[in-house]
Design a protein around this motif. Structure first.
Motif, PDB file in Angstrom:
ATOM      1  N   PHE A 228       0.808  -1.245  -0.082  1.00  0.00           N
ATOM      2  CA  PHE A 228       0.169   0.090  -0.017  1.00  0.00           C
ATOM      3  C   PHE A 228       0.917   1.272  -0.014  1.00  0.00           C
ATOM      4  N   ASN A 229       1.553   1.610  -0.999  1.00  0.00           N
ATOM      5  CA  ASN A 229       2.541   2.734  -1.074  1.00  0.00           C
ATOM      6  C   ASN A 229       1.902   3.921  -2.081  1.00  0.00           C
ATOM      7  N   PHE A 230       0.525   3.983  -2.107  1.00  0.00           N
ATOM      8  CA  PHE A 230      -0.041   4.987  -2.937  1.00  0.00           C
ATOM      9  C   PHE A 230      -1.218   5.324  -2.213  1.00  0.00           C
ATOM     10  N   ASP A 231      -1.980   6.501  -2.838  1.00  0.00           N
ATOM     11  CA  ASP A 231      -2.839   7.460  -1.844  1.00  0.00           C
ATOM     12  C   ASP A 231      -4.225   6.687  -2.010  1.00  0.00           C
ATOM     13  N   VAL A 232      -5.010   7.094  -1.111  1.00  0.00           N
ATOM     14  CA  VAL A 232      -6.568   6.841  -1.175  1.00  0.00           C
ATOM     15  C   VAL A 232      -7.141   8.203  -1.092  1.00  0.00           C
ATOM     16  N   LYS A 233      -7.977   8.587  -1.766  1.00  0.00           N
ATOM     17  CA  LYS A 233      -8.591  10.157  -1.808  1.00  0.00           C
ATOM     18  C   LYS A 233     -10.114  10.084  -1.530  1.00  0.00           C
ATOM     19  N   LEU A 234     -10.746  10.690  -0.535  1.00  0.00           N
ATOM     20  CA  LEU A 234     -12.091  11.047  -0.708  1.00  0.00           C
ATOM     21  C   LEU A 234     -12.385  12.258  -1.254  1.00  0.00           C
ATOM     22  N   VAL A 235     -13.089  12.612  -2.499  1.00  0.00           N
ATOM     23  CA  VAL A 235     -13.247  13.861  -2.948  1.00  0.00           C
ATOM     24  C   VAL A 235     -14.761  14.016  -3.129  1.00  0.00           C
ATOM     25  N   LYS A 236     -15.248  15.340  -2.733  1.00  0.00           N
ATOM     26  CA  LYS A 236     -16.521  15.669  -2.898  1.00  0.00           C
ATOM     27  C   LYS A 236     -16.930  15.876  -4.210  1.00  0.00           C
ATOM     28  N   ALA A 237     -18.030  15.273  -4.313  1.00  0.00           N
ATOM     29  CA  ALA A 237     -18.836  15.380  -5.802  1.00  0.00           C
ATOM     30  C   ALA A 237     -19.993  16.481  -5.794  1.00  0.00           C
ATOM     31  N   ASP A 238     -20.773  16.328  -4.397  1.00  0.00           N
ATOM     32  CA  ASP A 238     -21.674  17.384  -4.216  1.00  0.00           C
ATOM     33  C   ASP A 238     -22.220  17.409  -2.885  1.00  0.00           C
ATOM     34  N   ASP A 239     -23.230  18.035  -2.273  1.00  0.00           N
ATOM     35  CA  ASP A 239     -23.327  18.209  -0.734  1.00  0.00           C
ATOM     36  C   ASP A 239     -23.764  16.957  -0.153  1.00  0.00           C
ATOM     37  N   SER A 240     -23.925  15.722  -0.970  1.00  0.00           N
ATOM     38  CA  SER A 240     -24.413  14.601  -0.229  1.00  0.00           C
ATOM     39  C   SER A 240     -23.569  13.414  -0.642  1.00  0.00           C
ATOM     40  N   LYS A 241     -22.862  13.457  -1.798  1.00  0.00           N
ATOM     41  CA  LYS A 241     -22.168  12.342  -2.250  1.00  0.00           C
ATOM     42  C   LYS A 241     -20.593  12.674  -2.375  1.00  0.00           C
ATOM     43  N   TYR A 242     -19.696  11.683  -1.945  1.00  0.00           N
ATOM     44  CA  TYR A 242     -18.082  11.892  -2.162  1.00  0.00           C
ATOM     45  C   TYR A 242     -17.871  10.769  -2.843  1.00  0.00           C
ATOM     46  N   CYS A 243     -16.605  10.854  -3.679  1.00  0.00           N
ATOM     47  CA  CYS A 243     -16.207   9.543  -4.257  1.00  0.00           C
ATOM     48  C   CYS A 243     -15.004   9.236  -3.674  1.00  0.00           C
ATOM     49  N   LEU A 244     -14.699   7.754  -3.320  1.00  0.00           N
ATOM     50  CA  LEU A 244     -13.421   7.373  -2.775  1.00  0.00           C
ATOM     51  C   LEU A 244     -12.541   6.743  -4.003  1.00  0.00           C
ATOM     52  N   GLU A 245     -11.698   7.699  -4.264  1.00  0.00           N
ATOM     53  CA  GLU A 245     -10.705   7.432  -5.469  1.00  0.00           C
ATOM     54  C   GLU A 245      -9.770   6.422  -5.102  1.00  0.00           C
ATOM     55  N   LEU A 246     -10.129   5.103  -5.821  1.00  0.00           N
ATOM     56  CA  LEU A 246      -9.085   3.921  -5.589  1.00  0.00           C
ATOM     57  C   LEU A 246      -8.350   3.555  -6.563  1.00  0.00           C
ATOM     58  N   PHE A 247      -7.775   4.839  -7.370  1.00  0.00           N
ATOM     59  CA  PHE A 247      -7.237   4.462  -8.829  1.00  0.00           C
ATOM     60  C   PHE A 247      -5.780   5.262  -8.645  1.00  0.00           C
ATOM     61  N   HIS A 248      -5.448   5.208  -7.627  1.00  0.00           N
ATOM     62  CA  HIS A 248      -4.171   6.138  -7.519  1.00  0.00           C
ATOM     63  C   HIS A 248      -2.819   5.251  -7.437  1.00  0.00           C
ATOM     64  N   GLY A 249      -3.137   3.944  -7.641  1.00  0.00           N
ATOM     65  CA  GLY A 249      -2.126   3.015  -8.069  1.00  0.00           C
ATOM     66  C   GLY A 249      -1.426   2.850  -9.191  1.00  0.00           C
ATOM     67  N   PRO A 250      -0.460   1.893  -9.171  1.00  0.00           N
ATOM     68  CA  PRO A 250       0.226   1.853 -10.500  1.00  0.00           C
ATOM     69  C   PRO A 250      -0.564   1.422 -11.865  1.00  0.00           C
ATOM     70  N   THR A 251      -1.601   0.716 -11.726  1.00  0.00           N
ATOM     71  CA  THR A 251      -2.487   0.552 -12.799  1.00  0.00           C
ATOM     72  C   THR A 251      -3.649   1.343 -12.855  1.00  0.00           C
ATOM     73  N   LEU A 252      -3.981   2.144 -11.848  1.00  0.00           N
ATOM     74  CA  LEU A 252      -4.925   3.169 -12.099  1.00  0.00           C
ATOM     75  C   LEU A 252      -6.311   2.559 -11.709  1.00  0.00           C
ATOM     76  N   ALA A 253      -6.508   1.454 -10.834  1.00  0.00           N
ATOM     77  CA  ALA A 253      -7.689   0.731 -10.541  1.00  0.00           C
ATOM     78  C   ALA A 253      -7.485   0.167  -9.279  1.00  0.00           C
ATOM     79  N   PHE A 254      -8.854  -0.061  -8.531  1.00  0.00           N
ATOM     80  CA  PHE A 254      -8.809  -0.387  -7.215  1.00  0.00           C
ATOM     81  C   PHE A 254      -8.299  -1.634  -6.939  1.00  0.00           C
ATOM     82  N   LYS A 255      -8.081  -2.681  -8.001  1.00  0.00           N
ATOM     83  CA  LYS A 255      -7.540  -3.914  -7.962  1.00  0.00           C
ATOM     84  C   LYS A 255      -6.202  -3.775  -7.442  1.00  0.00           C
ATOM     85  N   ASP A 256      -5.409  -2.753  -7.613  1.00  0.00           N
ATOM     86  CA  ASP A 256      -4.016  -2.572  -7.214  1.00  0.00           C
ATOM     87  C   ASP A 256      -4.017  -3.110  -5.769  1.00  0.00           C
TER      88      ASP A 256
END
Length: 426
Positions: free
Chosen positions: A78-106
């Motif tokens: 686990f040597n890459f970031d996990v980011k929670l980004v606001k989409a609107d007032d009620s929804k946030y996206c947990l961005e799981l694509f900051h690893g080497p192959t740009l997907a949560f499967k990393d």
């Protein structure tokens, strides 16, 4: 850690055995005999991601392999970031694509690779896995160049994006890729058939890196803890989490996290037109239909392998399947959600867009929620560019493979052909 085979409960194994076997007798999934419950959740959520993940996975594994080993595996994986980004007032996206192959499967693939590299010793391992898109790249990247490990990845010909394909079919070396003339369910069936054939399974020392391997699911629980930790720094309530779902490993990991004590208000299982689970949750009948090709191709799965684990967790915890909300969206709905998100200032891709819309449809006025961003938008550049009328720039990871040659062989969805191929290359 003790696990048992859901189809044959008398088959009991350790984590290391489950890791190296992949599947149990008669294609049975391994399931933990006990789910650890974590104490002092507030203190746990206050920790940094890696340190918290070491404690979460240590609760499962330290008794078998030692906490020091767990700490090392997590730090390497686990040597890459996990980011929670606001989409609107009620929804946030947990961005799981900051690893080497740009997907949560990393997350799962890298942890599994580290586990096998450390725990399997000098044993030769051949990994056979199927992908509907992102698993292939994550597994290939995680295992590329590792000693004593060969990887064969099956994928449905013409049914994943070209950039997804190039991320795992251009490596060569110990990574072998097969384009199957059918859909993902056929690829998955071929993998399961291989594990049933004793000549192949035992003769080739087969393992699987799909989400059927328990090591991947345990790793994925960690980002649910990170999602809630970041969310609770901003809100004094528990989030609803919407999971874009294909093979249902991602939702299984979330349910494990909740069973460990993580405060999650509820789950939404979001699918595309391949709606076996939403129909099942609504009507009570398990009736898979023919797989439909969609723009959210990683979710084009009609018979999700991990569903028995979902039901096993629900039963073990005394929950009800009705606590999981199932939502299926059409292609038009997916397109509309992509456009709505970009209008709100958030650039997404089809899978996350489905989860975002499913979350919106199920949230009450008092609730807030998180939808999982499982892949970088550029991995679906053709779809995103067309639907949003934009020209996405490629991140360096994708630009590096854009012009490389695909090294795959093409096979029919025929087990005898696959068997011959496996004995030839492994």
């Amino acid at each position: 850690m003790e696990l048992y085979n859901l189809k044959h409960p008398s088959q009991v194994v350790s984590f290391t055995e489950a890791l190296t076997l992949g599947l149990g007798k008669d294609r049975g999934l391994f399931f933990p005999s006990e789910i650890p419950v974590l104490e002092d959740m507030d203190a746990l959520l206050a920790l940094p991601f890696v340190e918290r993940s070491q404690k979460v996975l240590g609760a499962w594994l330290a008794s078998e392999i030692g906490q020091d080993a767990v700490d090392s595996l997590v730090e390497k994986a686990f040597n890459f970031d996990v980011k929670l980004v606001k989409a609107d007032d009620s929804k946030y996206c947990l961005e799981l694509f900051h690893g080497p192959t740009l997907a949560f499967k990393d997350f799962g693939a890298r942890f599994m690779a580290q586990c096998l590299n450390e725990l399997a010793g000098d044993k030769k391992i051949n990994i056979l896995t199927a992908t509907s898109g992102d698993t292939g790249a994550a597994v290939a990247d995680a295992f590329f160049g590792l000693d004593n490990i060969q990887v064969v990845v099956l994928y449905p010909k013409g049914k994943i994006s070209i950039l997804q394909e190039k991320m795992f079919t251009t490596l060569g070396g110990n990574i072998h890729t097969v384009s199957v003339e059918s859909d993902f369910d056929a690829c998955q069936a071929l993998v399961k058939h291989a594990f049933e054939d004793s000549d192949v399974r035992d003769g080739l020392h087969l393992n699987s890196a799909n989400s059927i391997n328990i090591s991947r699911l345990l790793a994925q629980t960690c980002y649910y803890f990170e999602a809630v930790a970041q969310f609770k720094r901003q809100h004094n309530q528990d989030p609803v989490i919407a999971v874009p779902s294909g093979n249902f490993g991602n939702l299984t990991a979330g349910l494990f996290a909740k069973a460990m004590g993580l405060p999650i208000a509820g789950f939404v299982a979001a699918t595309n037109s391949n709606d076996t689970v939403p129909r099942y949750l609504e009507q009570g009948d398990w009736l898979p239909q023919a797989t439909v090709a969609t723009m959210s191709n990683a979710m084009d799965v009609a018979e999700p392998s991990n569903w028995p684990r979902v039901e096993a967790i629900v039963e073990k915890m005394g929950w009800s399947l009705s606590d999981i909300k199932g939502v299926a969206l059409s292609e038009e709905d997916t397109s509309d959600s992509l456009k709505a998100l970009i209008c709100q200032g958030y650039l997404s891709e089809p899978h996350a867009a489905i989860a975002a819309k499913a979350l919106e449809l199920t949230l009450s006025t008092e609730e807030k929620g998180i939808f999982l961003g499982t892949a970088h938008p550029a991995k679906f550049k053709d779809v995103v560019d067309k639907e949003l009328d934009i020209e996405l720039a490629l991140p360096i990871e994708l630009a590096a493979v854009e012009n490389k040659d695909i090294l795959s062989v093409t096979l029919a969805a025929n087990f005898n052909q696959l068997k011959s191929y496996l004995f030839n290359v492994l």
